[in-house]
Design an enzyme around this catalytic site. Sequence first.
Site, mmCIF file in Angstrom:
data_model
loop_
_atom_site.group_PDB
_atom_site.id
_atom_site.type_symbol
_atom_site.label_atom_id
_atom_site.label_comp_id
_atom_site.label_asym_id
_atom_site.label_seq_id
_atom_site.Cartn_x
_atom_site.Cartn_y
_atom_site.Cartn_z
ATOM 1 C CG ASP A 77 -2.027 -1.047 1.143
ATOM 2 O OD1 ASP A 77 -1.815 -2.094 0.490
ATOM 3 O OD2 ASP A 77 -3.093 -0.826 1.738
ATOM 4 C CE LYS A 106 -5.206 2.185 2.473
ATOM 5 N NZ LYS A 106 -4.121 1.438 3.167
ATOM 6 C CE LYS A 137 -6.946 -1.068 2.590
ATOM 7 N NZ LYS A 137 -5.611 -1.628 2.931
#
Length: 251
Positions: free
Chosen positions: A98, A160, A192
């Site tokens: 991430d 995300k 996300k």
Amino acid sequence: MIDLQHEARQLIAALDLTNLNDDCTPADIDALIARAATPEGAVAAICIWPRFVAQARAGLPASIRLATVVNFPAGGEDVDASVAETAQAVADGADEIDLVIAWRRVAADPGFIERQVRAVKAAAGSATLKTILETGELADPDLILSACEAALGGGTDFLKTSTGKTAVSATPEAGRILLQAIRAHGGTVGFKPSGGIKSFEDAKLYRDMATEICGEAYPTPERFRLGASGVLTDLLSVARGEGRDGAKAGY
């Protein structure tokens, strides 16, 4: 009739159970792993600091993916450092990376973001790359869309929303922009939302939005994740048909 228990189990299966607390300890990682395989089904992944990846790899069931963060949470501009951090995390056993983009550069130089994502994607190899746009700090819809397009151009596997470390994290408004960009890009990149997801209703809102924009088949754990820590307790209560105490916390 909506089967809330079934929906709660689907949301558990999409959860990236997270501990990115500054004071996280090895014992906290062991506790996170123990929580990840619930009686109502396992979460999709755990998401932790890079320094704990090797420890978690040794104790995590193979069915649960291992995610870690790079360039986190500040979103700096040192691409070489992010590449090195990514390579080490993958070597330690991370399945997913991430990455926080250098979101302060979006307005003036979105091309930098695209290059940053592409470089980290190359370093990640077969690991899944989720790109954190820090939408609460970008704030402006046009800037959020520009960040989406740059990350998609760089080959990210997921968009995300947030680190969960800023005053504003995931919002439905930002989530809609990300999902519309994903649909325009072919509808295969994942989504996300993270930070501020405190309840079953919060989580369901994002899953419903993903279905609305990208289609009924879209929100599987391969393409839809929820970044949170405390929401698991509420999801388990709903999945079991139990009373809910209202004590819901999100990262």
